[in-house]
Write a protein that holds these residues in place. Structure first.
Motif: not given
Length: 59
Positions: A4, A7, A10, A16
């Motif tokens: 998590e 992500l 990133t 997300v």
């Protein structure tokens, strides 16, 4: 949790969705945590099948 965080770092929080299960139950679950409402809907107390449920709050 590391996936998590990766992500989010990133792709960014705007791309997300982190969805986590709050309660998972199924056959063999003897905790009794989730049985009330399914039982209530399966066996309503009134002849017409209606079930009184809590009001949803307005935000």
């Amino acid at each position: 949790m590391a996936a998590e965080q990766h992500l989010l770092a990133t792709l960014g929080a705007d791309r997300v969705l982190v969805a986590r299960a709050g309660l998972i139950a199924g056959p063999g679950d003897v905790s009794g945590r989730t049985g009330y409402w399914p039982l209530r809907f399966a066996h309503p107390a009134t002849d017409d099948g209606s079930v009184l449920v809590p009001d949803s709050p307005t935000w």
